[in-house]
Design an enzyme around this catalytic site. Sequence first.
Site, mmCIF file in Angstrom:
data_model
loop_
_atom_site.group_PDB
_atom_site.id
_atom_site.type_symbol
_atom_site.label_atom_id
_atom_site.label_comp_id
_atom_site.label_asym_id
_atom_site.label_seq_id
_atom_site.Cartn_x
_atom_site.Cartn_y
_atom_site.Cartn_z
ATOM 1 N N ASN A 79 6.116 9.197 -1.576
ATOM 2 C CA ASN A 79 5.669 9.758 -3.150
ATOM 3 C C ASN A 79 4.234 9.151 -3.387
ATOM 4 O O ASN A 79 4.026 9.192 -4.219
ATOM 5 C CB ASN A 79 6.776 8.711 -4.077
ATOM 6 N N HIS A 97 -6.643 1.574 9.385
ATOM 7 C CA HIS A 97 -5.395 2.035 9.814
ATOM 8 C C HIS A 97 -4.681 2.740 10.182
ATOM 9 O O HIS A 97 -4.295 3.702 11.116
ATOM 10 C CB HIS A 97 -4.478 0.173 9.731
ATOM 11 N N ASN A 110 -1.720 8.087 -3.961
ATOM 12 C CA ASN A 110 -3.020 8.059 -2.524
ATOM 13 C C ASN A 110 -2.981 8.069 -1.449
ATOM 14 O O ASN A 110 -3.820 8.585 -1.003
ATOM 15 C CB ASN A 110 -2.845 6.686 -2.790
ATOM 16 N N LYS A 111 -1.531 7.967 -0.998
ATOM 17 C CA LYS A 111 -1.919 8.296 0.556
ATOM 18 C C LYS A 111 -1.832 9.501 0.932
ATOM 19 O O LYS A 111 -2.664 10.186 1.227
ATOM 20 C CB LYS A 111 -0.447 7.619 0.803
ATOM 21 N N ASP A 144 4.796 3.858 8.076
ATOM 22 C CA ASP A 144 4.675 2.879 6.824
ATOM 23 C C ASP A 144 3.852 1.530 7.465
ATOM 24 O O ASP A 144 3.660 1.841 8.354
ATOM 25 C CB ASP A 144 5.878 1.823 6.822
ATOM 26 N N THR A 145 3.174 0.430 6.361
ATOM 27 C CA THR A 145 1.533 0.279 6.494
ATOM 28 C C THR A 145 2.631 -1.424 6.203
ATOM 29 O O THR A 145 3.083 -1.243 5.173
ATOM 30 C CB THR A 145 1.083 0.765 6.044
#
Length: 193
Positions: A8, A176, A11-12, A68-69
């Site tokens: 959601n 990353h 930005n990603k 996931d970061t």
Amino acid sequence: MEIVFATNNLNKLKEVQSIMPTHIKLLSLKDIGCFEDVPETQNTIEGNAIQKAEYVKTQFGHDCFADDTGLEVAVLDGSPGVYSARYAGAQRSAEDNMTKLLSELQNKPNRSAQFKTVIALSLNNELHTFTGICKGAIIEEKLGEKGFGYDPVFLPDGHNQTFAEMDLALKNTIGHRGKAISQLIHFLNRDIT
């Protein structure tokens, strides 16, 4: 090929869409009618990515990938890690998270850190994971207006700009998420051809 990116975070989504090949159409959670919060209750970055991808596949039936970061700071024993988004509380405020981090690193000479992204891909009822790491350091004050999250305080190794000062193309090349996404794209291209 259509595939869902289970996020959601606009930005990603923008970051990833900018590097996806044209033959791969990226769908958002909104595009498939998923308006609930996708669960992230695991205690590892990889576990959260897998949980999100499997949830979307099971609940909505679409091939998808989720990421996931976490920011892992050496002197803080890898924290905030899996709790990076909620480091300063449930409000998930990037400003609060950075303020807390900078406070905890005051008077600490070792400021080395790394961003780690794990992408879990659920495709044709198989699960694959891809990991991208970017090493760097936490600087003492925020610099830059671009990016999101901890970008203004993260200086990648070998560069003199924070992620928040870099243009998106450079960040995608060395970052990353970009590294993990390029592994994903390579895999998807191999799967198609």
